[in-house]
Enzyme design. Structure first.
Site, PDB file in Angstrom:
ATOM      1  N   HIS A 256     186.340 109.286 130.555  1.00 28.20           N
ATOM      2  CA  HIS A 256     185.556 108.245 129.901  1.00 28.20           C
ATOM      3  C   HIS A 256     184.226 108.844 129.432  1.00 28.20           C
ATOM      4  O   HIS A 256     183.909 109.991 129.753  1.00 28.20           O
ATOM      5  CB  HIS A 256     185.306 107.059 130.847  1.00 28.20           C
ATOM      6  CG  HIS A 256     184.679 107.454 132.153  1.00 28.20           C
ATOM      7  ND1 HIS A 256     185.356 107.429 133.353  1.00 28.20           N
ATOM      8  CD2 HIS A 256     183.458 107.915 132.450  1.00 28.20           C
ATOM      9  CE1 HIS A 256     184.569 107.838 134.324  1.00 28.20           C
ATOM     10  NE2 HIS A 256     183.400 108.147 133.791  1.00 28.20           N
TER      11      HIS A 256
HETATM   12  C1  T46 Z   1     181.575 110.919 135.988  1.00 26.42           C
HETATM   13  C2  T46 Z   1     182.387 111.401 137.119  1.00 26.42           C
HETATM   14  C3  T46 Z   1     181.862 112.692 137.613  1.00 26.42           C
HETATM   15  C4  T46 Z   1     180.958 102.250 141.872  1.00 26.42           C
HETATM   16  O1  T46 Z   1     181.153 101.162 142.445  1.00 26.42           O
HETATM   17  N1  T46 Z   1     179.708 102.780 141.811  1.00 26.42           N
HETATM   18  C5  T46 Z   1     179.449 103.971 141.205  1.00 26.42           C
HETATM   19  O2  T46 Z   1     178.295 104.413 141.177  1.00 26.42           O
HETATM   20  C6  T46 Z   1     180.540 104.670 140.593  1.00 26.42           C
HETATM   21  C7  T46 Z   1     180.322 105.998 139.893  1.00 26.42           C
HETATM   22  C8  T46 Z   1     181.792 104.123 140.659  1.00 26.42           C
HETATM   23  N2  T46 Z   1     181.999 102.944 141.284  1.00 26.42           N
HETATM   24  C9  T46 Z   1     183.348 102.406 141.373  1.00 26.42           C
HETATM   25  C10 T46 Z   1     183.930 101.963 140.031  1.00 26.42           C
HETATM   26  C11 T46 Z   1     185.404 102.250 140.185  1.00 26.42           C
HETATM   27  O3  T46 Z   1     186.024 101.130 140.776  1.00 26.42           O
HETATM   28  O4  T46 Z   1     184.225 103.428 141.856  1.00 26.42           O
HETATM   29  C12 T46 Z   1     185.470 103.406 141.155  1.00 26.42           C
HETATM   30  C13 T46 Z   1     185.728 104.753 140.488  1.00 26.42           C
HETATM   31  O5  T46 Z   1     184.690 104.938 139.517  1.00 26.42           O
HETATM   32  P1  T46 Z   1     184.859 105.877 138.228  1.00 26.42           P
HETATM   33  O6  T46 Z   1     186.067 105.500 137.460  1.00 26.42           O
HETATM   34  O7  T46 Z   1     183.571 105.841 137.512  1.00 26.42           O
HETATM   35  O8  T46 Z   1     185.107 107.303 138.913  1.00 26.42           O
HETATM   36  P2  T46 Z   1     185.255 108.734 138.316  1.00 26.42           P
HETATM   37  O9  T46 Z   1     185.181 109.668 139.463  1.00 26.42           O
HETATM   38  O10 T46 Z   1     186.452 108.821 137.453  1.00 26.42           O
HETATM   39  O11 T46 Z   1     183.987 108.997 137.363  1.00 26.42           O
HETATM   40  C14 T46 Z   1     182.708 109.161 137.913  1.00 26.42           C
HETATM   41  C15 T46 Z   1     181.646 108.665 136.950  1.00 26.42           C
HETATM   42  O12 T46 Z   1     181.884 107.356 136.517  1.00 26.42           O
HETATM   43  C16 T46 Z   1     181.580 109.503 135.716  1.00 26.42           C
HETATM   44  O13 T46 Z   1     180.457 109.156 134.963  1.00 26.42           O
HETATM   45  O14 T46 Z   1     181.035 111.701 135.223  1.00 26.42           O
HETATM   46  O15 T46 Z   1     182.429 110.500 138.215  1.00 26.42           O
END
Ligand code: T46
Length: 155
Positions: free
Chosen positions: A70
């Site tokens: 994303h």
């Molecule tokens: C990136 C990579 C390195 C939260 O509740 N709080 C938070 O601060 C974050 C980051 C996520 N979440 C929840 C939202 C989703 O339900 O955790 C779940 C997984 O989140 P996300 O899809 O964002 O996870 P990643 O690891 O695919 O991506 C994250 C960051 O969003 C992204 O910006 O660079 O880590």
């Protein structure tokens, strides 16, 4: 050593659609080493080129997992692989760049408007992320075609 960045000069605010993979850079973080081990400390707006509003970390990552996939509209981040290693694929809708993170004293700065994917995590890897804003689900662009279209609207 990783590529050394300039310190924060207060001018890194960019429009989402104007950023490119060349704006992503490695930051050499300070490392204080003694016979008792090493210590790295970072501070907002100096070592890290924005005010830190949030810290989160990725861990317990199963083999073969891919994270990210994303882009963000406003969020800037610095990624630090504090344990183990991973690869980060950066994409600005035109060009891509691959960066391997494998040192606790090296951070990857990603400005807003960059599609990112993380893969090739080594077993037990831990990645700490320093983020410029609180978590907002509305800041995400999760559709790649929509991301490319929005980047191409740059004037
Ligand atoms: C990136 C990579 C390195 C939260 O509740 N709080 C938070 O601060 C974050 C980051 C996520 N979440 C929840 C939202 C989703 O339900 O955790 C779940 C997984 O989140 P996300 O899809 O964002 O996870 P990643 O690891 O695919 O991506 C994250 C960051 O969003 C992204 O910006 O660079 O880590």
């Amino acid at each position: 050593m990783c590529e050394i960045s300039k310190h924060f000069d207060g001018t890194n605010s960019r429009r989402f659609d104007l950023t490119s993979v060349t704006d992503c850079r490695l930051i050499d973080l300070p490392r204080i080493t003694s016979h008792q081990g090493s210590l790295t400390a970072v501070e907002s707006k100096t070592t890290i080129p924005f005010g830190i509003a949030r810290v989160y970390y990725l861990y317990d990552i199963p083999g073969g997992a891919t994270r990210g996939g994303h882009a963000h509209v406003e969020l800037e981040q610095v990624l630090v692989s504090v344990l183990g290693a991973c690869e980060v694929i950066l994409d600005d809708g035109g060009r891509t760049k691959s960066v391997r993170l494998d040192r606790a004293s090296c951070g990857l700065y990603i400005p807003q408007g960059i599609w990112r994917e993380m893969n090739k995590f080594t077993s037990g890897a831990v990645c700490v992320v320093l983020a410029s804003t609180p978590y907002r689900s509305t800041d995400y662009i999760r559709n790649y075609a929509s991301f490319v279209e929005q980047k191409q609207q740059a004037t």
